[in-house]
Design an enzyme around this catalytic site. Structure first.
Site, mmCIF file in Angstrom:
data_model
loop_
_atom_site.group_PDB
_atom_site.id
_atom_site.type_symbol
_atom_site.label_atom_id
_atom_site.label_comp_id
_atom_site.label_asym_id
_atom_site.label_seq_id
_atom_site.Cartn_x
_atom_site.Cartn_y
_atom_site.Cartn_z
ATOM 1 N N TYR A 144 -10.693 -50.810 -5.624
ATOM 2 C CA TYR A 144 -10.218 -50.463 -4.280
ATOM 3 C C TYR A 144 -10.987 -49.256 -3.731
ATOM 4 O O TYR A 144 -11.448 -49.263 -2.584
ATOM 5 C CB TYR A 144 -8.718 -50.169 -4.367
ATOM 6 C CG TYR A 144 -8.007 -50.009 -3.053
ATOM 7 C CD1 TYR A 144 -7.502 -51.108 -2.360
ATOM 8 C CD2 TYR A 144 -7.816 -48.747 -2.484
ATOM 9 C CE1 TYR A 144 -6.824 -50.953 -1.152
ATOM 10 C CE2 TYR A 144 -7.142 -48.584 -1.280
ATOM 11 C CZ TYR A 144 -6.649 -49.698 -0.622
ATOM 12 O OH TYR A 144 -5.985 -49.534 0.573
ATOM 13 N N SER B 124 -9.247 -46.329 4.183
ATOM 14 C CA SER B 124 -8.087 -45.751 3.492
ATOM 15 C C SER B 124 -8.432 -44.294 3.186
ATOM 16 O O SER B 124 -9.614 -43.915 3.198
ATOM 17 C CB SER B 124 -7.879 -46.504 2.174
ATOM 18 O OG SER B 124 -6.971 -45.816 1.325
HETATM 19 P P1 NAD Z 1 -0.250 -56.290 3.329
HETATM 20 O O1 NAD Z 1 -0.234 -56.865 1.950
HETATM 21 O O2 NAD Z 1 1.036 -56.044 4.035
HETATM 22 O O3 NAD Z 1 -1.148 -57.179 4.298
HETATM 23 C C1 NAD Z 1 -2.382 -57.687 3.893
HETATM 24 C C2 NAD Z 1 -2.796 -58.789 4.839
HETATM 25 O O4 NAD Z 1 -4.057 -59.300 4.403
HETATM 26 C C3 NAD Z 1 -1.820 -59.975 4.842
HETATM 27 O O5 NAD Z 1 -1.757 -60.518 6.137
HETATM 28 C C4 NAD Z 1 -2.495 -60.965 3.888
HETATM 29 O O6 NAD Z 1 -2.132 -62.322 4.126
HETATM 30 C C5 NAD Z 1 -3.959 -60.706 4.240
HETATM 31 N N1 NAD Z 1 -4.889 -61.156 3.224
HETATM 32 C C6 NAD Z 1 -4.949 -60.842 1.907
HETATM 33 N N2 NAD Z 1 -5.953 -61.490 1.315
HETATM 34 C C7 NAD Z 1 -6.570 -62.220 2.274
HETATM 35 C C8 NAD Z 1 -7.686 -63.110 2.284
HETATM 36 N N3 NAD Z 1 -8.371 -63.383 1.186
HETATM 37 N N4 NAD Z 1 -8.014 -63.691 3.455
HETATM 38 C C9 NAD Z 1 -7.303 -63.446 4.583
HETATM 39 N N5 NAD Z 1 -6.253 -62.624 4.635
HETATM 40 C C10 NAD Z 1 -5.891 -62.017 3.482
HETATM 41 O O7 NAD Z 1 -1.101 -54.933 3.188
HETATM 42 P P2 NAD Z 1 -1.284 -53.673 4.154
HETATM 43 O O8 NAD Z 1 -0.728 -52.499 3.436
HETATM 44 O O9 NAD Z 1 -0.846 -53.980 5.537
HETATM 45 O O10 NAD Z 1 -2.873 -53.519 4.084
HETATM 46 C C11 NAD Z 1 -3.721 -53.783 5.179
HETATM 47 C C12 NAD Z 1 -4.983 -52.954 5.040
HETATM 48 O O11 NAD Z 1 -4.661 -51.574 5.080
HETATM 49 C C13 NAD Z 1 -5.719 -53.181 3.701
HETATM 50 O O12 NAD Z 1 -7.112 -53.197 3.933
HETATM 51 C C14 NAD Z 1 -5.324 -51.955 2.900
HETATM 52 O O13 NAD Z 1 -6.279 -51.638 1.931
HETATM 53 C C15 NAD Z 1 -5.255 -50.906 3.987
HETATM 54 N N6 NAD Z 1 -4.472 -49.732 3.649
HETATM 55 C C16 NAD Z 1 -3.158 -49.813 3.328
HETATM 56 C C17 NAD Z 1 -2.451 -48.667 3.019
HETATM 57 C C18 NAD Z 1 -0.983 -48.694 2.699
HETATM 58 O O14 NAD Z 1 -0.450 -47.657 2.263
HETATM 59 N N7 NAD Z 1 -0.281 -49.800 2.890
HETATM 60 C C19 NAD Z 1 -3.090 -47.431 3.027
HETATM 61 C C20 NAD Z 1 -4.444 -47.375 3.345
HETATM 62 C C21 NAD Z 1 -5.124 -48.529 3.657
#
Ligand code: NAD
Length: 261
Positions: A156, A143
């Site tokens: 985080y 991130s």
């Molecule tokens: P999201 O909530 O849409 O998706 C998260 C996914 O992880 C889902 O499929 C959920 O079921 C799964 N998950 C959660 N806990 C779990 C567990 N214990 N075991 C297995 N699966 C699990 O979130 P997102 O925004 O798509 O985030 C995905 C990644 O991207 C994360 O690592 C997040 O930190 C990172 N990220 C997101 C953003 C953003 O702005 N959305 C920015 C930077 C980084």
């Protein structure tokens, strides 16, 4: 470029960024192991729809990424049912916000277990198979918070900085093995993880979600635009290409200028 014949395991791919990455890798011909939580019938519908629309094999494993033994079992099952794990995308992640002194200890433990330790256990389980084949791509979804901090995100930010550290260590260890290890550092991406933060801010300030989506992005990013899961998927596909064969240990920002400031 084609990933036909390669197998990609994408953690947390039932939603958001993981799903976008899985779709982009499948479009290039990779067979996919989906992972993540959700309604069983919806996941099965997603699995079969992806198989039909991309003409690849798509399987699903519901391993909880906070449980090391379940991660190891999922990597083993992927190798058994799809043939190998050539591409590992460590993407599963959660968020919780509070000041350090108010941060619940169980939330700290959960975020560190999923967002950081899960990446270590995934790499540990998948590396031997990649080394044996002399080819592999590990893509850790960090991130902007792997590079800089924000208030109220202590677990985080700590977890994502940890992911950056372990990405560099693994890249150095694997430098001459045909396996590259890189991190993607997105800025704001409109997914359920961020929708919850928008909702919390709108409730707190008595404003609309539309107002907050502009305010939240503008607060951090010079470019007032969300990145899409498909744009992150495009970067993941590039990291799997020959053009990226000597890129390793790198944080790749895709963040509308967030960390350029
Ligand atoms: P999201 O909530 O849409 O998706 C998260 C996914 O992880 C889902 O499929 C959920 O079921 C799964 N998950 C959660 N806990 C779990 C567990 N214990 N075991 C297995 N699966 C699990 O979130 P997102 O925004 O798509 O985030 C995905 C990644 O991207 C994360 O690592 C997040 O930190 C990172 N990220 C997101 C953003 C953003 O702005 N959305 C920015 C930077 C980084």
């Amino acid at each position: 470029m084609s990933l036909r014949g390669k197998v990609a395991l994408v953690t947390g791919s039932t939603s958001g960024i993981g799903l976008g990455i899985a779709r982009c890798l499948a479009t290039e011909g990779a067979d996919i192991m989906l992972n993540g939580f959700g309604d069983a019938s919806q996941i099965e519908a997603l699995r079969s729809e992806m198989e039909a629309s991309h003409g690849v094999k798509v399987a699903y494993n519901g391993a909880d990424i906070s449980k090391p033994d379940q991660i190891a079992a999922m990597v083993a099952e992927t190798a058994k049912t799809l043939g190998s794990v050539d591409i590992l995308v460590n993407n599963a992640g959660i968020q919780f916000t509070a000041n350090v002194e108010d941060f619940p200890t169980e939330r700290w433990d959960q975020i560190i277990a999923i967002n950081m330790s899960g990446v270590f256990h995934g790499m540990k389980a998948a590396i031997p198979g990649m080394k044996a084949k002399g080819w592999g791509r590990i893509i850790n979804i960090a991130s902007a918070h792997g590079l800089v901090a924000s208030a109220q995100k202590v677990a985080y930010v700590a977890a994502k900085h940890g992911v950056m550290g372990m990405t560099k260590v693994a890249a150095i260890e694997l430098a001459n093995s045909g396996v590259t290890v890189n991190a993607i550092c997105p800025g704001w991406v409109l997914t359920p993880l961020v929708e919850k933060q928008l909702q919390d801010r709108a409730t707190r300030d008595g404003t609309t979600i539309e107002f907050q989506s502009h305010a939240m992005v503008a607060e951090k990013q010079p470019m007032h635009k969300f990145t899409t899961p498909e744009q992150i998927g495009g970067l993941a596909v590039f990291l799997c290409s020959d053009a990226a064969a000597t890129m390793t240990g790198v944080p790749l920002s895709i963040d509308g200028g967030w960390v350029a400031q």
